[in-house]
Design a protein around this motif. Structure first.
Motif, PDB file in Angstrom:
ATOM      1  N   LEU A 120       0.829  -1.204   0.000  1.00  0.00           N
ATOM      2  CA  LEU A 120       0.000   0.000   0.000  1.00  0.00           C
ATOM      3  C   LEU A 120       0.863   1.254   0.000  1.00  0.00           C
ATOM      4  O   LEU A 120       0.556   2.238  -0.696  1.00  0.00           O
ATOM      5  N   ILE A 121       1.933   1.241   0.767  1.00  0.00           N
ATOM      6  CA  ILE A 121       2.836   2.393   0.814  1.00  0.00           C
ATOM      7  C   ILE A 121       3.373   2.722  -0.578  1.00  0.00           C
ATOM      8  O   ILE A 121       3.417   3.892  -0.988  1.00  0.00           O
ATOM      9  N   LYS A 122       3.764   1.692  -1.310  1.00  0.00           N
ATOM     10  CA  LYS A 122       4.253   1.919  -2.668  1.00  0.00           C
ATOM     11  C   LYS A 122       3.173   2.557  -3.536  1.00  0.00           C
ATOM     12  O   LYS A 122       3.448   3.467  -4.331  1.00  0.00           O
ATOM     13  N   ALA A 123       1.939   2.095  -3.388  1.00  0.00           N
ATOM     14  CA  ALA A 123       0.838   2.647  -4.171  1.00  0.00           C
ATOM     15  C   ALA A 123       0.588   4.107  -3.801  1.00  0.00           C
ATOM     16  O   ALA A 123       0.385   4.966  -4.677  1.00  0.00           O
ATOM     17  N   LEU A 124       0.591   4.416  -2.506  1.00  0.00           N
ATOM     18  CA  LEU A 124       0.347   5.785  -2.058  1.00  0.00           C
ATOM     19  C   LEU A 124       1.426   6.735  -2.563  1.00  0.00           C
ATOM     20  O   LEU A 124       1.137   7.880  -2.945  1.00  0.00           O
ATOM     21  N   GLY A 164      -6.993  -4.108  13.302  1.00  0.00           N
ATOM     22  CA  GLY A 164      -6.357  -2.927  12.724  1.00  0.00           C
ATOM     23  C   GLY A 164      -6.943  -2.594  11.362  1.00  0.00           C
ATOM     24  O   GLY A 164      -7.078  -3.471  10.506  1.00  0.00           O
ATOM     25  N   GLU A 165      -7.291  -1.339  11.168  1.00  0.00           N
ATOM     26  CA  GLU A 165      -7.773  -0.878   9.867  1.00  0.00           C
ATOM     27  C   GLU A 165      -7.246   0.519   9.621  1.00  0.00           C
ATOM     28  O   GLU A 165      -7.315   1.386  10.495  1.00  0.00           O
ATOM     29  N   HIS A 166      -6.683   0.731   8.430  1.00  0.00           N
ATOM     30  CA  HIS A 166      -6.148   2.039   8.068  1.00  0.00           C
ATOM     31  C   HIS A 166      -6.729   2.469   6.727  1.00  0.00           C
ATOM     32  O   HIS A 166      -6.677   1.703   5.766  1.00  0.00           O
ATOM     33  N   GLU A 187     -10.148   6.424  -1.972  1.00  0.00           N
ATOM     34  CA  GLU A 187      -9.875   5.837  -0.659  1.00  0.00           C
ATOM     35  C   GLU A 187      -9.061   4.559  -0.823  1.00  0.00           C
ATOM     36  O   GLU A 187      -9.366   3.730  -1.679  1.00  0.00           O
ATOM     37  N   PHE A 188      -8.036   4.438   0.008  1.00  0.00           N
ATOM     38  CA  PHE A 188      -7.221   3.229   0.056  1.00  0.00           C
ATOM     39  C   PHE A 188      -7.350   2.662   1.472  1.00  0.00           C
ATOM     40  O   PHE A 188      -7.002   3.349   2.439  1.00  0.00           O
TER      41      PHE A 188
END
Length: 250
Positions: free
Chosen positions: A119-123, A199-201, A213-214
């Motif tokens: 996800l970090i790479k996508a953001l 956990g949800e982010h 939204e991701f």
């Protein structure tokens, strides 16, 4: 077979790791660290790393942030690689990591989930294209036993986004008031605590008439333990240095 010293062995994540390591073909827990010594375990449990007498190949830490500095010092003294998965580290403790990594291999991530790190790479790919026109907000949800807020993962996501921007955002923790302007220069970070949420982010990019939204949802603690084991497998092959999940995924 590589011998693991499991720090925080009696904690919730420590128990998950024990279960997964039991089924691992190349790793075995031969000793544990915990502030609680009166619980049963299949291996010796110590209060301090300096007391451990078993041969150790690697340390995996899922403990309490206050225990990490002493553990790092012990690993340096014993020349042991360490995977640090404990969240809520202080700035002083984080400053120890690059120093220790000059002597031993150190792996640190605020979140061991492979999904979060993808996800970090996508953001980081998306955020630069939107930074001038979209508000960026982060909402994180966790169980009611979690002590730190915002979560280390929320800060990891925020820092990762900022690293990709031309002009980093100012963090706003929560939002309250009657005359707010909510400028694009701010990134809101909001924490929710309740029940047994693992956990949800969610990262929200909100522009004029459109929203992206991701969301990453952890359905069990196994994902963090699996990530820590992959980190251990990776670290056992490395020389001294400071590594993270992006190195593992490269």
């Amino acid at each position: 077979m590589k011998n693991v010293l499991l720090s925080g062995c009696h904690g919730k994540m420590g128990q998950v790791l024990q279960k997964l390591i039991t089924a691992h073909p190349d790793l075995q827990v031969v000793a544990g660290l915990d502030h609680t010594l009166d619980k049963e375990a299949d291996f010796p449990v110590y209060a301090a790393a300096a007391d451990v007498v078993e041969k150790i190949d690697i340390v995996i830490d899922f403990s309490h942030y206050s225990a990490v500095p002493a553990l790092i010092n012990s690993c340096v003294a014993k020349n042991l690689p360490i995977v640090i998965a404990t969240t809520g580290l202080t700035d002083d403790t984080k400053a120890m990591l690059p120093v220790a990594s000059q002597i031993i291999p150190v792996f640190y991530s605020a979140n061991m989930s492979l999904g979060i790190n993808v996800l970090i790479k996508a953001l980081q790919s998306v955020a630069p294209a939107l930074e001038n026109d979209f508000n960026i907000e982060i909402i994180e949800k966790h169980h009611n036993q979690k002590k730190d807020a915002p979560s280390g993962t929320a800060l990891l996501l925020a820092d990762s986004i900022n690293d990709s921007l031309t002009k980093p955002k100012d963090y706003l923790f929560g939002r309250a008031g009657n005359d707010l302007e909510n400028p694009l220069s701010q990134m809101g970070i909001h924490a929710i605590r309740g029940g047994s949420i693992p956990g949800e982010h969610t990262v929200i990019f909100a522009g004029s008439d459109e929203i992206l939204e991701f969301t990453h949802t952890a359905l069990s603690r196994d994902i963090f333990a699996n990530g820590a084991l992959k980190a251990a497998e990776f670290l056992l092959k490395q020389s001294a240095g400071l590594y993270n999940m992006q190195d593992l995924l490269a």
